[in-house]
Write a protein that holds these residues in place. Structure first.
Motif, PDB file in Angstrom:
ATOM      1  N   LYS A 119      40.747  44.629  -0.484  1.00 11.76           N
ATOM      2  CA  LYS A 119      39.990  45.698  -0.292  1.00 11.76           C
ATOM      3  C   LYS A 119      40.404  45.095   1.192  1.00 11.76           C
ATOM      4  CE  LYS A 119      35.875  43.134  -0.322  1.00 11.76           C
ATOM      5  NZ  LYS A 119      34.362  42.829  -0.494  1.00 11.76           N
ATOM      6  N   ASP A 120      40.011  45.729   1.871  1.00 11.23           N
ATOM      7  CA  ASP A 120      39.697  46.890   3.399  1.00 11.23           C
ATOM      8  C   ASP A 120      41.099  45.891   3.849  1.00 11.23           C
ATOM      9  OD1 ASP A 120      36.910  47.350   3.312  1.00 11.23           O
ATOM     10  OD2 ASP A 120      36.423  45.298   2.557  1.00 11.23           O
ATOM     11  N   GLY A 121      42.286  46.040   3.299  1.00  8.42           N
ATOM     12  CA  GLY A 121      43.652  46.231   4.046  1.00  8.42           C
ATOM     13  C   GLY A 121      43.828  43.982   4.060  1.00  8.42           C
ATOM     14  N   LYS A 122      43.096  43.393   2.384  1.00  7.84           N
ATOM     15  CA  LYS A 122      43.405  42.087   2.227  1.00  7.84           C
ATOM     16  C   LYS A 122      42.902  41.988   1.342  1.00  7.84           C
ATOM     17  CE  LYS A 122      40.293  38.970   3.660  1.00  7.84           C
ATOM     18  NZ  LYS A 122      39.217  38.016   4.756  1.00  7.84           N
ATOM     19  N   GLN A 123      43.890  40.681   0.541  1.00  4.53           N
ATOM     20  CA  GLN A 123      44.093  40.488  -0.402  1.00  4.53           C
ATOM     21  C   GLN A 123      44.687  39.452  -0.493  1.00  4.53           C
ATOM     22  OE1 GLN A 123      47.092  41.630  -3.598  1.00  4.53           O
ATOM     23  NE2 GLN A 123      46.085  40.923  -5.254  1.00  4.53           N
ATOM     24  N   ILE A 124      43.892  38.462  -0.944  1.00  7.32           N
ATOM     25  CA  ILE A 124      44.054  36.809  -1.173  1.00  7.32           C
ATOM     26  C   ILE A 124      44.540  35.964  -2.508  1.00  7.32           C
ATOM     27  CG2 ILE A 124      42.449  34.040  -0.950  1.00  7.32           C
ATOM     28  CD1 ILE A 124      40.928  36.064   0.953  1.00  7.32           C
ATOM     29  N   LEU A 125      46.093  35.088  -2.784  1.00  2.00           N
ATOM     30  CA  LEU A 125      46.477  34.806  -3.326  1.00  2.00           C
ATOM     31  C   LEU A 125      45.877  33.391  -3.802  1.00  2.00           C
ATOM     32  CD1 LEU A 125      50.056  37.021  -3.503  1.00  2.00           C
ATOM     33  CD2 LEU A 125      47.447  37.451  -4.539  1.00  2.00           C
ATOM     34  N   VAL A 126      45.652  32.631  -4.617  1.00  4.77           N
ATOM     35  CA  VAL A 126      45.515  31.451  -4.363  1.00  4.77           C
ATOM     36  C   VAL A 126      47.435  30.117  -5.527  1.00  4.77           C
ATOM     37  CG1 VAL A 126      44.350  29.034  -4.821  1.00  4.77           C
ATOM     38  CG2 VAL A 126      43.405  31.730  -4.402  1.00  4.77           C
ATOM     39  N   TYR A 127      47.624  29.808  -5.114  1.00  5.23           N
ATOM     40  CA  TYR A 127      48.646  28.420  -5.732  1.00  5.23           C
ATOM     41  C   TYR A 127      48.344  27.407  -5.586  1.00  5.23           C
ATOM     42  CZ  TYR A 127      51.073  33.180  -5.328  1.00  5.23           C
ATOM     43  OH  TYR A 127      52.180  34.120  -5.445  1.00  5.23           O
ATOM     44  N   ASP A 128      49.008  26.431  -6.303  1.00  2.00           N
ATOM     45  CA  ASP A 128      48.055  24.712  -6.019  1.00  2.00           C
ATOM     46  C   ASP A 128      48.615  24.152  -4.751  1.00  2.00           C
ATOM     47  OD1 ASP A 128      47.783  25.021  -8.631  1.00  2.00           O
ATOM     48  OD2 ASP A 128      50.332  24.077  -8.675  1.00  2.00           O
ATOM     49  N   GLU A 129      47.591  23.846  -4.202  1.00  2.00           N
ATOM     50  CA  GLU A 129      47.982  23.737  -2.474  1.00  2.00           C
ATOM     51  C   GLU A 129      47.706  24.582  -1.738  1.00  2.00           C
ATOM     52  OE1 GLU A 129      46.782  20.078  -2.252  1.00  2.00           O
ATOM     53  OE2 GLU A 129      46.342  20.150  -4.173  1.00  2.00           O
TER      54      GLU A 129
END
Length: 192
Positions: free
Chosen positions: A81-91
């Motif tokens: 959304k709003d030109g952003k996406q967050i992916l969370v991996y180990d560390e």
């Protein structure tokens, strides 16, 4: 003919053995191998923690997100959304944003959990990752509230993402009170 079959079978077994021994790349290596490193932002607290910024030229956030998630499934993935996406991996936190200077490109910000914990403005994650999830990932009780207070004490000098700082980030002047908070303190008789 039997010798050839045995040789091929041994070669296949060896390749499968190597594949099963954990010879895999992590998401940081996959990104570094595929995209161009543009900049590095150092932590204001620990020089070993950093955010590395890569450019995916001519690729949309959706293109990059799909590719990365096909390579390694993230532990958490926000909606775009709003030109952003967050992916969370180990560390590792991977933030995908449209490059404001080159709208046809996607910036890929790869930050260690230490960098995120000590530098990010909590509002950066609003609507993307719940604070209780961040508390768990960063191993800090009430991280959002504590970091918000720290950012306020530093005159708002917390990191707001690469599009906002473009390498000019210097960091908050107030040291974090939650460094090393992963272990529970107390002595005998504290009931922990």
């Amino acid at each position: 003919m039997k010798g050839q079959r045995l040789g091929i079978a041994l070669l296949v077994a060896f390749v499968l053995l190597l594949a099963g021994c954990g010879i895999t790349q992590d998401i940081r290596e996959i990104i570094a191998d595929r995209y161009t490193l543009e900049d590095t932002v150092k932590s204001s607290v620990d020089s070993n923690d950093a955010a590395r910024i890569y450019a995916a030229e001519g690729k949309t956030i959706d293109d990059v997100s799909t590719y990365l998630q096909e390579q390694i499934k993230p532990n958490n993935a926000s909606e775009k959304k709003d030109g952003k996406q967050i992916l969370v991996y180990d560390e590792t936190f991977v933030t995908l944003t449209e490059d404001e200077e080159n709208p046809d490109d996607t910036l890929i910000e790869v930050a260690s959990t230490g960098f995120v914990r000590d530098n990010y403005q909590p509002g950066f994650f609003n609507g993307f990752i719940a604070y209780y999830i961040l508390d768990e990932i960063l191993d800090v009780d009430d991280w959002g509230k504590r970091q918000k207070q720290r950012c306020l004490q530093s005159g708002g000098n917390c990191y707001k993402g690469y599009n906002s700082s473009r390498g000019a980030y210097k960091g908050p002047s107030v040291p974090p009170s939650f460094r090393g908070s992963g272990s529970r303190g107390g002595g005998p008789g504290t009931g922990k």
